[in-house]
Write an enzyme that holds these catalytic residues in place. Sequence first.
Site, PDB file in Angstrom:
ATOM      1  N   ASP A 135      14.802  -3.559  29.938  1.00 19.36           N
ATOM      2  CA  ASP A 135      14.906  -2.982  31.279  1.00 19.36           C
ATOM      3  C   ASP A 135      13.838  -1.743  30.928  1.00 19.36           C
ATOM      4  O   ASP A 135      14.121  -0.953  30.292  1.00 19.36           O
ATOM      5  CB  ASP A 135      16.293  -2.635  31.776  1.00 19.36           C
ATOM      6  CG  ASP A 135      16.159  -2.024  33.121  1.00 19.36           C
ATOM      7  OD1 ASP A 135      15.212  -2.616  33.999  1.00 19.36           O
ATOM      8  OD2 ASP A 135      16.969  -1.030  33.652  1.00 19.36           O
ATOM      9  N   TYR A 137      11.561   1.789  32.819  1.00 21.16           N
ATOM     10  CA  TYR A 137      11.920   2.973  33.405  1.00 21.16           C
ATOM     11  C   TYR A 137      10.616   3.320  33.833  1.00 21.16           C
ATOM     12  O   TYR A 137      10.073   4.635  33.208  1.00 21.16           O
ATOM     13  CB  TYR A 137      12.660   3.984  32.413  1.00 21.16           C
ATOM     14  CG  TYR A 137      13.198   5.479  32.723  1.00 21.16           C
ATOM     15  CD1 TYR A 137      14.094   5.043  34.092  1.00 21.16           C
ATOM     16  CD2 TYR A 137      12.915   6.477  32.442  1.00 21.16           C
ATOM     17  CE1 TYR A 137      14.457   6.340  34.421  1.00 21.16           C
ATOM     18  CE2 TYR A 137      13.538   7.627  32.829  1.00 21.16           C
ATOM     19  CZ  TYR A 137      14.400   7.467  34.009  1.00 21.16           C
ATOM     20  OH  TYR A 137      14.713   8.687  34.583  1.00 21.16           O
ATOM     21  N   HIS A 142      10.937   7.794  40.328  1.00 24.36           N
ATOM     22  CA  HIS A 142      12.360   7.678  40.119  1.00 24.36           C
ATOM     23  C   HIS A 142      12.893   8.630  38.892  1.00 24.36           C
ATOM     24  O   HIS A 142      13.661   9.466  38.972  1.00 24.36           O
ATOM     25  CB  HIS A 142      12.835   6.269  39.753  1.00 24.36           C
ATOM     26  CG  HIS A 142      14.076   5.940  39.159  1.00 24.36           C
ATOM     27  ND1 HIS A 142      15.183   6.210  40.048  1.00 24.36           N
ATOM     28  CD2 HIS A 142      14.773   5.705  37.928  1.00 24.36           C
ATOM     29  CE1 HIS A 142      16.462   6.173  39.239  1.00 24.36           C
ATOM     30  NE2 HIS A 142      15.827   5.621  38.049  1.00 24.36           N
ATOM     31  N   ARG A 151      18.090  17.679  34.406  1.00 21.74           N
ATOM     32  CA  ARG A 151      17.410  18.436  33.543  1.00 21.74           C
ATOM     33  C   ARG A 151      16.895  19.519  34.374  1.00 21.74           C
ATOM     34  O   ARG A 151      17.211  19.950  35.567  1.00 21.74           O
ATOM     35  CB  ARG A 151      16.568  17.845  32.671  1.00 21.74           C
ATOM     36  CG  ARG A 151      17.316  16.768  31.637  1.00 21.74           C
ATOM     37  CD  ARG A 151      16.157  16.434  30.741  1.00 21.74           C
ATOM     38  NE  ARG A 151      14.878  15.582  31.242  1.00 21.74           N
ATOM     39  CZ  ARG A 151      15.018  14.302  31.661  1.00 21.74           C
ATOM     40  NH1 ARG A 151      16.313  13.332  31.319  1.00 21.74           N
ATOM     41  NH2 ARG A 151      13.923  13.649  32.220  1.00 21.74           N
ATOM     42  N   GLU A 208      20.637  -0.791  41.995  1.00 23.68           N
ATOM     43  CA  GLU A 208      19.251  -0.244  41.430  1.00 23.68           C
ATOM     44  C   GLU A 208      18.130  -1.271  41.992  1.00 23.68           C
ATOM     45  O   GLU A 208      18.405  -2.281  41.650  1.00 23.68           O
ATOM     46  CB  GLU A 208      18.978   0.026  39.804  1.00 23.68           C
ATOM     47  CG  GLU A 208      19.740   1.304  39.419  1.00 23.68           C
ATOM     48  CD  GLU A 208      19.504   1.672  38.196  1.00 23.68           C
ATOM     49  OE1 GLU A 208      18.472   0.923  37.419  1.00 23.68           O
ATOM     50  OE2 GLU A 208      20.036   2.516  37.482  1.00 23.68           O
ATOM     51  N   ASP A 242      19.898  -4.158  39.335  1.00 24.33           N
ATOM     52  CA  ASP A 242      20.388  -3.669  37.874  1.00 24.33           C
ATOM     53  C   ASP A 242      21.544  -2.724  38.163  1.00 24.33           C
ATOM     54  O   ASP A 242      21.256  -1.564  38.280  1.00 24.33           O
ATOM     55  CB  ASP A 242      19.381  -3.124  37.126  1.00 24.33           C
ATOM     56  CG  ASP A 242      19.921  -2.739  35.761  1.00 24.33           C
ATOM     57  OD1 ASP A 242      20.687  -3.470  35.290  1.00 24.33           O
ATOM     58  OD2 ASP A 242      19.237  -1.893  34.917  1.00 24.33           O
ATOM     59  N   GLN A 249      27.925   6.186  33.070  1.00 27.71           N
ATOM     60  CA  GLN A 249      26.594   6.517  32.587  1.00 27.71           C
ATOM     61  C   GLN A 249      26.486   8.090  32.091  1.00 27.71           C
ATOM     62  O   GLN A 249      25.705   8.389  31.024  1.00 27.71           O
ATOM     63  CB  GLN A 249      25.455   6.099  33.598  1.00 27.71           C
ATOM     64  CG  GLN A 249      23.991   6.288  32.759  1.00 27.71           C
ATOM     65  CD  GLN A 249      23.014   5.961  33.841  1.00 27.71           C
ATOM     66  OE1 GLN A 249      23.322   5.347  34.996  1.00 27.71           O
ATOM     67  NE2 GLN A 249      21.810   5.790  33.585  1.00 27.71           N
ATOM     68  N   LYS A 262      25.736  -0.211  32.312  1.00 29.63           N
ATOM     69  CA  LYS A 262      24.706  -0.895  32.668  1.00 29.63           C
ATOM     70  C   LYS A 262      25.170  -2.358  32.570  1.00 29.63           C
ATOM     71  O   LYS A 262      24.624  -3.232  33.227  1.00 29.63           O
ATOM     72  CB  LYS A 262      23.318  -0.549  32.072  1.00 29.63           C
ATOM     73  CG  LYS A 262      22.832   0.712  32.513  1.00 29.63           C
ATOM     74  CD  LYS A 262      21.879   0.388  33.728  1.00 29.63           C
ATOM     75  CE  LYS A 262      21.170   1.733  34.035  1.00 29.63           C
ATOM     76  NZ  LYS A 262      20.305   1.753  35.370  1.00 29.63           N
ATOM     77  N   THR A 358      14.146   1.033  38.049  1.00 23.06           N
ATOM     78  CA  THR A 358      14.346   1.415  39.657  1.00 23.06           C
ATOM     79  C   THR A 358      12.864   1.735  40.290  1.00 23.06           C
ATOM     80  O   THR A 358      12.182   2.590  39.681  1.00 23.06           O
ATOM     81  CB  THR A 358      15.424   2.493  39.672  1.00 23.06           C
ATOM     82  OG1 THR A 358      16.652   1.993  39.202  1.00 23.06           O
ATOM     83  CG2 THR A 358      15.371   3.031  41.321  1.00 23.06           C
TER      84      THR A 358
END
Length: 424
Positions: A135, A137, A142, A151, A208, A242, A249, A262, A358
Amino acid sequence: MPNKANDPSKKSWIPVSADSDFPIQNIPYGVFLTRDDVITIGTRIGDHAIDLGALHQLGYFKGIPLTDDIFLQDTLNDFISDGQKTWRLVRNRISEIFDITNPILKENLEHQKTVLFTMEEIEMQLPVQIGDYTDFYSSKEHATNIGTMFRDPENALLPNWLHMPIGYHGRSSTIIPSGTNIRRPKGQTMVAGEDTPGYGPSKMVDFELEMAFITTDANKLGESIPIEDAEKYIFGLVLFNDWSARDIQKWEYVPLGPFMAKNFASSISPWIVTLDALQPFRVPSPEQNPEPLPYLKQEGANSFDIHLEVSITPEGGVPTTVSNSNFKYMYWTMAQQLTHHTSNGCKVLSGDLMGSGTISGHTPDSYGSMLELAWQGTKPIELLDGATRTSIEDYDTVTLSGHCKNEKVRIGFGQVVTQLLPAK
């Protein structure tokens, strides 16, 4: 070899409605159980499934080098291993057989009884045996949204994100076809203000919105796939949900990333739409700045204009569309993902599945998860019946759909439909 099946002027003698995802220009591949409890590989035109095993046995693929049992198996893996030339020969032949001007099968009612099924007469299966699942990212929007939430908003993207496709290895054993219900997962969570974690059902189950591509045997151990060759090893795409448990998480993802949050379920659409069928819908991908390193650099239109939609249907209620997005928003392309994946010599096999990550756009209505749509629960999403959601509740059904459309033709993926049941 020309892509004759993509001719937008083609029409089939099988009836196809104007809003169908499956005109004769699509010709996806899938696996289904027939009315006689026989499992077979097939394709679809309109609302009819076509038994390719029966079609092959009746001699309709004469002249194409295929083994006798290539379509009599319960997965597409061996057919995918035959490579791009064979995929294209078969797809072109299917296009010829079902062309409105071709009388051979059109006028053979006995053969039609063996070959054709209505969608109500079949049960779709998982189309491939998925040995490995990665998977990615790869949506900048996103990743920026998630980085902003968890963050420093001024440094939402980590330093490596703009230089390579980030990914992780998922769990292939829990990838399931559309129509398979799932259970709310249980796991460890850390409640704000507490000193020790607790264990129980997740309170923040999320969808997702993703797509995924299926590979063929691509390389030998220790070999890399050059960026200019990567698409030759991509068989086709599916819609991909997903599923995630956000509270699990949040507690587990440091230091090694997603795990139990996940791997409890990921849902895919059962028809694999070939990369060949999507060629008319190529578009440029987003500008990449800084420029990728030479091994990832691409020229031309390397993404696809695929409209995506997500709806939530409460038990006994009506569906509410909560997201409208597009695959073209992805910052890193499929070719870049596959090239990077093998740049260290990692071996890729037939039937491996690569999730896009996503897919979110620039506007809130195009975000690809409830975490973003409801912005960590601070902006609940209102359903048509007046109820609100910040995450998916028990007995909610989440539906993903996707299609491409231009002035001449529409090509679609169907749907991924999954209901969330209570934890055991």
